[in-house]
Scaffold this motif. Structure first.
Motif, PDB file in Angstrom:
ATOM      1  N   VAL A 330       0.795  -1.231   0.000  1.00 46.04           N
ATOM      2  CA  VAL A 330       0.000   0.000   0.000  1.00 46.04           C
ATOM      3  C   VAL A 330       0.827   1.281   0.000  1.00 46.04           C
ATOM      4  CG1 VAL A 330      -0.296   0.372   2.481  1.00 46.04           C
ATOM      5  CG2 VAL A 330      -2.197   0.871   0.937  1.00 46.04           C
ATOM      6  N   SER A 331       2.084   1.200   0.471  1.00 43.71           N
ATOM      7  CA  SER A 331       2.874   2.436   0.610  1.00 43.71           C
ATOM      8  C   SER A 331       4.355   2.096   0.624  1.00 43.71           C
ATOM      9  CB  SER A 331       2.516   3.150   1.920  1.00 43.71           C
ATOM     10  OG  SER A 331       2.858   2.318   3.012  1.00 43.71           O
ATOM     11  N   GLU A 332       5.145   3.126   0.506  1.00 41.62           N
ATOM     12  CA  GLU A 332       6.592   2.927   0.536  1.00 41.62           C
ATOM     13  C   GLU A 332       7.034   2.385   1.895  1.00 41.62           C
ATOM     14  OE1 GLU A 332       8.727   6.377  -0.742  1.00 41.62           O
ATOM     15  OE2 GLU A 332      10.669   5.392  -0.432  1.00 41.62           O
ATOM     16  N   SER A 333       6.426   2.876   2.967  1.00 36.89           N
ATOM     17  CA  SER A 333       6.858   2.416   4.291  1.00 36.89           C
ATOM     18  C   SER A 333       6.458   0.950   4.501  1.00 36.89           C
ATOM     19  CB  SER A 333       6.309   3.302   5.396  1.00 36.89           C
ATOM     20  OG  SER A 333       4.906   3.282   5.399  1.00 36.89           O
ATOM     21  N   GLN A 334       5.283   0.571   3.962  1.00 37.59           N
ATOM     22  CA  GLN A 334       4.865  -0.825   4.074  1.00 37.59           C
ATOM     23  C   GLN A 334       5.820  -1.721   3.287  1.00 37.59           C
ATOM     24  OE1 GLN A 334       2.606  -1.698   6.150  1.00 37.59           O
ATOM     25  NE2 GLN A 334       2.586  -3.892   5.699  1.00 37.59           N
ATOM     26  N   GLN A 335       6.176  -1.282   2.077  1.00 34.57           N
ATOM     27  CA  GLN A 335       7.113  -2.041   1.242  1.00 34.57           C
ATOM     28  C   GLN A 335       8.442  -2.232   1.990  1.00 34.57           C
ATOM     29  OE1 GLN A 335       8.855   0.240  -1.944  1.00 34.57           O
ATOM     30  NE2 GLN A 335       8.922  -1.531  -3.324  1.00 34.57           N
ATOM     31  N   GLN A 336       8.930  -1.153   2.584  1.00 33.78           N
ATOM     32  CA  GLN A 336      10.216  -1.223   3.282  1.00 33.78           C
ATOM     33  C   GLN A 336      10.146  -2.173   4.474  1.00 33.78           C
ATOM     34  OE1 GLN A 336      12.989   0.028   1.880  1.00 33.78           O
ATOM     35  NE2 GLN A 336      13.874  -1.303   3.451  1.00 33.78           N
ATOM     36  N   GLU A 337       9.008  -2.117   5.189  1.00 33.12           N
ATOM     37  CA  GLU A 337       8.842  -2.981   6.357  1.00 33.12           C
ATOM     38  C   GLU A 337       8.895  -4.459   5.942  1.00 33.12           C
ATOM     39  OE1 GLU A 337       5.376  -2.911   9.422  1.00 33.12           O
ATOM     40  OE2 GLU A 337       6.029  -0.834   9.134  1.00 33.12           O
ATOM     41  N   VAL A 338       8.234  -4.767   4.830  1.00 35.45           N
ATOM     42  CA  VAL A 338       8.196  -6.152   4.349  1.00 35.45           C
ATOM     43  C   VAL A 338       9.603  -6.596   3.929  1.00 35.45           C
ATOM     44  CG1 VAL A 338       7.243  -7.694   2.586  1.00 35.45           C
ATOM     45  CG2 VAL A 338       5.773  -5.948   3.629  1.00 35.45           C
ATOM     46  N   LEU A 339      10.314  -5.725   3.217  1.00 28.29           N
ATOM     47  CA  LEU A 339      11.677  -6.064   2.776  1.00 28.29           C
ATOM     48  C   LEU A 339      12.597  -6.268   3.986  1.00 28.29           C
ATOM     49  CD1 LEU A 339      11.949  -3.579  -0.243  1.00 28.29           C
ATOM     50  CD2 LEU A 339      11.662  -6.076  -0.375  1.00 28.29           C
ATOM     51  N   ASP A 340      12.404  -5.458   5.020  1.00 27.97           N
ATOM     52  CA  ASP A 340      13.210  -5.605   6.242  1.00 27.97           C
ATOM     53  C   ASP A 340      12.955  -6.965   6.904  1.00 27.97           C
ATOM     54  OD1 ASP A 340      14.224  -3.096   5.862  1.00 27.97           O
ATOM     55  OD2 ASP A 340      13.014  -2.112   7.410  1.00 27.97           O
ATOM     56  N   TYR A 341      11.678  -7.379   6.908  1.00 30.98           N
ATOM     57  CA  TYR A 341      11.348  -8.697   7.483  1.00 30.98           C
ATOM     58  C   TYR A 341      12.061  -9.813   6.716  1.00 30.98           C
ATOM     59  CZ  TYR A 341       7.836  -7.692  11.086  1.00 30.98           C
ATOM     60  OH  TYR A 341       7.200  -7.300  12.241  1.00 30.98           O
ATOM     61  N   ILE A 342      12.106  -9.683   5.393  1.00 35.24           N
ATOM     62  CA  ILE A 342      12.773 -10.723   4.590  1.00 35.24           C
ATOM     63  C   ILE A 342      14.258 -10.786   4.974  1.00 35.24           C
ATOM     64  CG2 ILE A 342      13.410 -11.427   2.238  1.00 35.24           C
ATOM     65  CD1 ILE A 342      10.725 -10.085   1.304  1.00 35.24           C
ATOM     66  N   GLU A 343      14.874  -9.628   5.144  1.00 32.51           N
ATOM     67  CA  GLU A 343      16.299  -9.597   5.546  1.00 32.51           C
ATOM     68  C   GLU A 343      16.489 -10.221   6.926  1.00 32.51           C
ATOM     69  OE1 GLU A 343      18.754  -8.999   3.444  1.00 32.51           O
ATOM     70  OE2 GLU A 343      17.078  -8.748   2.053  1.00 32.51           O
TER      71      GLU A 343
END
Ligand code: NAP
Ligand code: MG
Length: 483
Positions: A330-343
């Motif tokens: 939904v948003s850039e911050s949501q995208q970043q949060e998801v990518l951080d979880y993958i890391e």
């Protein structure tokens, strides 16, 4: 900006600007372009909406004491008004949230069904006669609670607003709806429908604004008699705390970490398809996402292979004219949060079986590749926390007992899935799962007729079905001495 729908607040039957005259801009998450400027409700606007709703509760014969069949007719008319604008609402929801039109259509259809379902309830909300000692008549009446406040998240903006508004209105309550400021637009179409259906002024009010201001005010307001909150567990706890100051009832629909449990005797192709759908629809931004795949060790390789194949075959895009089947987050911050979880998952020992990053062929949009993590154990962050994105964590189990133990070892308890062809396994495991909803050989699924809600930190109370009628009414006991 291509949006041409409503952008004002709807208070006491009027479309109005915020008192401050402030607006905020929403973004289309698939293109990162501005989409609409919306009036921004602050505390004073919420106060006006609550006072309009309070006055509408008190106006005799207009809503609460209206002939219940007539109240049902108005809800049916709201369903019709929504249906008449279905294409428009689907387009708006898709642009505002990023979900594909296919997904938005399911949401709008669910709302239409929900309003029709509760329209049928209005003249069936009845009490009991209680057999008491002595010469007395004793009976109960189910009365509306009064003003209901609805705070809704951005992942299913239209569907979740409709889910709690329909029963609240059917029971004769009035309502103030605060959608998420990330996705405020579709909520305004409930006001359009209410106007067309002839709801009395003040019965339904819609106030887009920030959670920290408008949302906070609505949930601490002394004249709100019940709060329906759908959102994160963290914010939900704060809502419950503030509601406690006024001893206001709350329905909390919060987070989840759903296990999909695949037994070796399952139809593995159907299981893989269901597990894929259960995590990648709505780009994984679902409270009831099947975000943990618990799979028996003997079929682990085969099921993972099939899920990965499906993930890799999912075209990404808005779906509006690019054939996309999975939209952006939904948003850039949501995208970043998801990518951080993958890391974090990788750092804690998970293996990326597919996905794991941002798709290379997209130059705009907050997309995340459909991601499957294997070698996950249930103590890892990616198994414990709600990622709220297209990330599936795969965990192996050796036997039924272990599957149940892993499934229940979670702070959440919203929805669980079981895949098996054995009736004993199906019902036996369902019995032991600490989840508010269990689905067998299908995931996820819910209907307006069935109770929706979670155990543990997934929530409190239930939406949908008969149970929502109980949430939005209060029982009065009347005793008559016949001596
Ligand atoms: P969120 O941050 O908790 O926000 C939910 C709503 O609360 C939004 O309207 C938000 O407004 C508002 N809000 C924020 N702070 C507030 C405050 N202090 N007081 C009152 N309201 C406040 O959740 P989200 O990030 O939008 O949504 C994702 C979460 O919702 C996930 O945890 C998901 O599991 C959960 N969810 C649960 C269900 C269910 O039925 N169980 C269904 C869908 C989603 P702003 O957005 O304007 O800040
Ligand atoms: Mg939020």
């Amino acid at each position: 900006m291509s949006y041409t729908g409503p952008t004002d607040l709807y208070i006491d039957g009027e479309w109005v600007a915020a008192e401050s005259n402030e607006t905020f801009t929403t973004e289309d998450p698939a293109t990162e372009q501005a989409y609409a400027d919306v009036a921004k409700a602050a505390e004073e606007d919420v106060d006006s909406a609550v006072s309009a709703a309070s006055e509408a509760v008190d106006r005799d014969g207009e809503w609460r004491s209206l002939d219940p069949r007539e109240r049902g007719e108005r809800l049916r008319a709201m369903a019709d008004a929504i249906e008449d604008r279905k294409e428009e609402i689907v387009r708006v929801e898709s642009r505002d949230n990023g979900k594909t039109p296919f997904e938005a259509t399911l949401d709008v259809d669910m709302v239409i069904d929900t309003f029709r379902y509760y329209a049928g309830w209005t003249d069936k909300i009845q009490g009991d006669e209680v057999p008491v000692p002595g010469n007395r008549l004793n009976y109960t009446v189910r009365e509306p609670v009064g003003v209901t406040g609805h705070v809704i998240p951005w992942n299913y903006p239209f569907q979740l607003a409709g889910r709690s508004l329909a029963p609240a209105l059917a029971c004769g309550n009035t309502a103030v709806l605060k959608p998420s400021s990330t996705t405020p637009l579709s909520a305004l179409y409930f006001a359009v429908a209410a106007e067309e259906a002839g709801l009395p002024d003040g019965v339904l009010n819609v106030v887009p604004g920030r959670g920290s201001t408008a949302g906070n005010r609505l949930t601490e307001h002394p004249d709100v008699d019940h709060i329906a909150f759908t959102g994160s567990t963290g914010v939900g706890k704060g809502v419950m705390e503030r509601a406690s100051q006024n001893v206001t009832g709350v329905t909390l629909e919060l987070g989840g970490k759903g296990p999909n449990i695949v037994f070796p005797d399952a139809d593995l192709e159907a299981a893989a398809a269901g597990c894929h759908y259960g995590i990648f629809m709505n780009a994984g931004q679902m409270c009831w996402a099947g975000s943990r795949l618990l799979v028996h060790e003997s079929v682990h390789e085969e099921v993972v292979e099939q899920v990965v194949e499906r993930a890799e075959g999912t075209p990404l895009g808005s779906g509006i004219d690019d054939g996309g089947r999975m939209g952006p987050t939904v948003s850039e911050s949501q995208q970043q949060e998801v990518l951080d979880y993958i890391e974090t998952g990788k750092a804690e020992g998970a293996t990326v079986a597919t996905g794991g990053g941002v798709p290379e062929d997209k130059d705009a949009g907050h997309f995340v590749e459909p991601t499957v993590l294997t070698d996950v154990t249930n103590d890892m962050t990616v198994a414990r926390e709600e990622i709220f994105g297209p990330v599936l964590s795969v965990i192996e189990f050796a036997d039924q007992e272990e599957a149940i133990e892993i499934a229940n070892d979670s702070p959440y308890g919203l929805m669980a899935g079981i895949w098996t062809s054995d009736l004993n396994t199906a019902h036996g495991v369902a019995e032991y799962l600490d989840y508010g909803m269990v689905s067998i050989n299908e995931y996820p699924v819910t209907q307006p007729q069935t109770p929706f809600g979670g155990f543990k930190q997934s929530g409190n109370g239930r939406e949908q079905g008969t149970e929502a009628i109980h949430e939005y009414t209060q029982t009065k006991n009347v005793n008559v001495n016949l001596e």
